[in-house]
Design an enzyme around this catalytic site. Sequence first.
Site, PDB file in Angstrom:
ATOM      1  N   HIS A 153     -15.748 -28.275 -13.397  1.00 44.60           N
ATOM      2  CA  HIS A 153     -14.495 -27.495 -13.377  1.00 44.60           C
ATOM      3  C   HIS A 153     -13.584 -27.954 -14.517  1.00 44.60           C
ATOM      4  O   HIS A 153     -12.789 -28.890 -14.360  1.00 44.60           O
ATOM      5  CB  HIS A 153     -13.798 -27.665 -12.019  1.00 44.60           C
ATOM      6  CG  HIS A 153     -12.684 -26.700 -11.802  1.00 44.60           C
ATOM      7  ND1 HIS A 153     -12.405 -26.164 -10.569  1.00 44.60           N
ATOM      8  CD2 HIS A 153     -11.772 -26.162 -12.660  1.00 44.60           C
ATOM      9  CE1 HIS A 153     -11.379 -25.329 -10.668  1.00 44.60           C
ATOM     10  NE2 HIS A 153     -10.963 -25.322 -11.920  1.00 44.60           N
ATOM     11  N   ARG A 158      -9.886 -23.767 -23.012  1.00 48.34           N
ATOM     12  CA  ARG A 158      -8.803 -23.038 -23.698  1.00 48.34           C
ATOM     13  C   ARG A 158      -9.219 -22.288 -24.958  1.00 48.34           C
ATOM     14  O   ARG A 158      -8.364 -21.643 -25.570  1.00 48.34           O
ATOM     15  CB  ARG A 158      -7.640 -23.982 -24.061  1.00 48.34           C
ATOM     16  CG  ARG A 158      -7.058 -24.754 -22.887  1.00 48.34           C
ATOM     17  CD  ARG A 158      -6.519 -23.858 -21.803  1.00 48.34           C
ATOM     18  NE  ARG A 158      -5.759 -24.595 -20.796  1.00 48.34           N
ATOM     19  CZ  ARG A 158      -5.660 -24.207 -19.529  1.00 48.34           C
ATOM     20  NH1 ARG A 158      -6.290 -23.122 -19.099  1.00 48.34           N
ATOM     21  NH2 ARG A 158      -4.937 -24.916 -18.675  1.00 48.34           N
ATOM     22  N   ASN A 168     -11.082 -18.489 -17.778  1.00 48.62           N
ATOM     23  CA  ASN A 168      -9.739 -17.934 -18.005  1.00 48.62           C
ATOM     24  C   ASN A 168      -9.189 -18.266 -19.384  1.00 48.62           C
ATOM     25  O   ASN A 168      -8.101 -18.807 -19.543  1.00 48.62           O
ATOM     26  CB  ASN A 168      -8.760 -18.381 -16.903  1.00 48.62           C
ATOM     27  CG  ASN A 168      -8.576 -19.876 -16.840  1.00 48.62           C
ATOM     28  OD1 ASN A 168      -9.436 -20.630 -17.284  1.00 48.62           O
ATOM     29  ND2 ASN A 168      -7.447 -20.319 -16.321  1.00 48.62           N
ATOM     30  N   ASP A 191     -11.401 -18.345 -11.474  1.00 48.02           N
ATOM     31  CA  ASP A 191     -10.514 -19.502 -11.296  1.00 48.02           C
ATOM     32  C   ASP A 191      -9.193 -19.374 -12.057  1.00 48.02           C
ATOM     33  O   ASP A 191      -9.141 -18.868 -13.167  1.00 48.02           O
ATOM     34  CB  ASP A 191     -11.187 -20.804 -11.713  1.00 48.02           C
ATOM     35  CG  ASP A 191     -10.301 -21.992 -11.365  1.00 48.02           C
ATOM     36  OD1 ASP A 191      -9.944 -22.128 -10.198  1.00 48.02           O
ATOM     37  OD2 ASP A 191      -9.923 -22.736 -12.285  1.00 48.02           O
ATOM     38  N   HIS A 199     -11.692 -27.079  -6.039  1.00 50.41           N
ATOM     39  CA  HIS A 199     -10.545 -27.944  -5.720  1.00 50.41           C
ATOM     40  C   HIS A 199      -9.983 -27.830  -4.295  1.00 50.41           C
ATOM     41  O   HIS A 199      -8.834 -27.446  -4.091  1.00 50.41           O
ATOM     42  CB  HIS A 199      -9.428 -27.758  -6.741  1.00 50.41           C
ATOM     43  CG  HIS A 199      -9.124 -26.328  -7.152  1.00 50.41           C
ATOM     44  ND1 HIS A 199      -8.932 -25.314  -6.260  1.00 50.41           N
ATOM     45  CD2 HIS A 199      -8.975 -25.781  -8.391  1.00 50.41           C
ATOM     46  CE1 HIS A 199      -8.675 -24.196  -6.931  1.00 50.41           C
ATOM     47  NE2 HIS A 199      -8.702 -24.469  -8.213  1.00 50.41           N
ATOM     48  N   ASP A 245     -10.927 -30.396 -12.877  1.00 48.62           N
ATOM     49  CA  ASP A 245      -9.988 -29.282 -13.119  1.00 48.62           C
ATOM     50  C   ASP A 245      -9.105 -29.605 -14.334  1.00 48.62           C
ATOM     51  O   ASP A 245      -7.898 -29.370 -14.332  1.00 48.62           O
ATOM     52  CB  ASP A 245      -9.134 -28.979 -11.875  1.00 48.62           C
ATOM     53  CG  ASP A 245      -8.413 -27.631 -11.991  1.00 48.62           C
ATOM     54  OD1 ASP A 245      -8.642 -26.909 -12.975  1.00 48.62           O
ATOM     55  OD2 ASP A 245      -7.608 -27.316 -11.085  1.00 48.62           O
ATOM     56  N   PHE A 277       1.055 -24.780 -14.233  1.00 47.52           N
ATOM     57  CA  PHE A 277       0.305 -25.659 -13.338  1.00 47.52           C
ATOM     58  C   PHE A 277      -0.811 -26.368 -14.102  1.00 47.52           C
ATOM     59  O   PHE A 277      -1.423 -25.787 -14.992  1.00 47.52           O
ATOM     60  CB  PHE A 277      -0.360 -24.822 -12.232  1.00 47.52           C
ATOM     61  CG  PHE A 277       0.588 -24.181 -11.250  1.00 47.52           C
ATOM     62  CD1 PHE A 277       1.125 -24.917 -10.212  1.00 47.52           C
ATOM     63  CD2 PHE A 277       0.907 -22.829 -11.349  1.00 47.52           C
ATOM     64  CE1 PHE A 277       1.976 -24.321  -9.284  1.00 47.52           C
ATOM     65  CE2 PHE A 277       1.756 -22.222 -10.426  1.00 47.52           C
ATOM     66  CZ  PHE A 277       2.296 -22.963  -9.386  1.00 47.52           C
ATOM     67  N   GLY A 278      -1.112 -27.614 -13.730  1.00 48.77           N
ATOM     68  CA  GLY A 278      -2.336 -28.250 -14.216  1.00 48.77           C
ATOM     69  C   GLY A 278      -2.106 -29.491 -15.048  1.00 48.77           C
ATOM     70  O   GLY A 278      -1.056 -29.671 -15.670  1.00 48.77           O
TER      71      GLY A 278
HETATM   72 ZN   LIG Z   1      -8.230 -23.105  -9.668  1.00 49.46          ZN
END
Ligand SMILES: [Zn+2]
Length: 421
Positions: free
Chosen positions: A59, A63, A93, A151, A231, A304, A322-323
């Site tokens: 995961h 980018r 994504n 995701d 996750h 992640d 987020f992240g």
């Molecule tokens: Zn996710």
Amino acid sequence: MDLVIRNGRVVDPARKIDGVVNVVIRGGIIQSIGNGSVSDVPVFDATGLIVAPGFFDIHVHLREPGTEEAETIGSGGEAAVAGGFTAVAAMPNTKPPNDNPSITHFIVSEARRSSPARVFPIGAITKDQKGETLAEIGEMFEVGIAGISDDGKPVMDAQLFRRALEYAQMFDMPVIQHCEDLSLSRGGVMHEGIYSTRLGLNGIPAAAEETMVSRDLILAQMTGSKYHVAHLSTRRAVEMVREAKAQGLRVSAEVTPHHFSLTDAAVADYDTNAKMNPPLRSADDVAALVEGIKDGTIDAIASDHAPHHINLKMLEFDRAPFGITGLETAIGLATTKLQLPIGRLIELFSINPQKIMRVKSWGLFEGSSADLTILDVNRNWTFDVNRSRSRSRNSPFHGWQFKGKAVGTVVGGKVVYEDRA
Ligand SMILES: [Zn+2]
């Protein structure tokens, strides 16, 4: 590539191997495991170290294409091998998203050109990740995707998700769900609990994850497909996965290092590096995740890894993305926080990730690709985010001290990362 890894403790729980031996590699392939050696090739002295099948982070957000200021396939690959990962699975994504074979082809060829780690692309479930119609799944499969996921977003439409499960079954690929009911999480920026109340921030309740896991498990049972929960973060979600496994469903689950290492208390000073999705949960949820890791309910640890440019994480808490990054701290957090037997650690980081995704397996056996992670479980070290190989700096673990580190990463017989004390 030729190499001898000498005198390491070679551990591969899938092949029931655990002993101090030499690994002889010829042309990038493991030629022998035992007392034999050869004299005409480079040597990696692994005395006192663990030699394991290459770790696989299933995961990761690389980018590229689209947000190269945060990460590229090359820089993400560098961060991966520095964290001991010989392979990563790249979430779709990107901008544009990986929802068609031309983007899949770009990722595969760019990874070959610039990444020291192997990269397995994950295709989108739906076109443009909009949750409306299925993406070009069969065509992406032909080019090499290892699974499908939207995701970052869930597939809210239950009928569409059922069709995705049925379709993926034709290719024996996992369908990976980001479990979040958007009607329950809407407007939320952190876990809904005493800290969100105290801080005056909108909460994301545990139920946002749990209702989605519950719905999906019913659909997974109905279709018999391979279903993977990304996750996992709440106690009830762990319990549902445990029950589903007991009933024989083809379900698997991963947990991130930050979800078993931190609670929502980390948000207390509005640190945007404590903002992730799913959010950091309560201490009780963390205890349930650790239990799930220990009893086998949770199959894999995945980072992640979600790099963001520093300007975005400088925004106020409500508006920041987020992240966090995670490739270089994942193993340190696991060895420091979990106290697992070494065989179980290797299952979580290599054996099970290989089983979950649709990949040709590797390990400590003759004829395997020589993809290996060399660990020093006694190494004390401090994470310095300013020396990260990632292009981004959004980690809450800067300055943390760890015991346990990857000190050698070998991909196709080539030492792509080495950090001797
Ligand atoms: Zn996710």
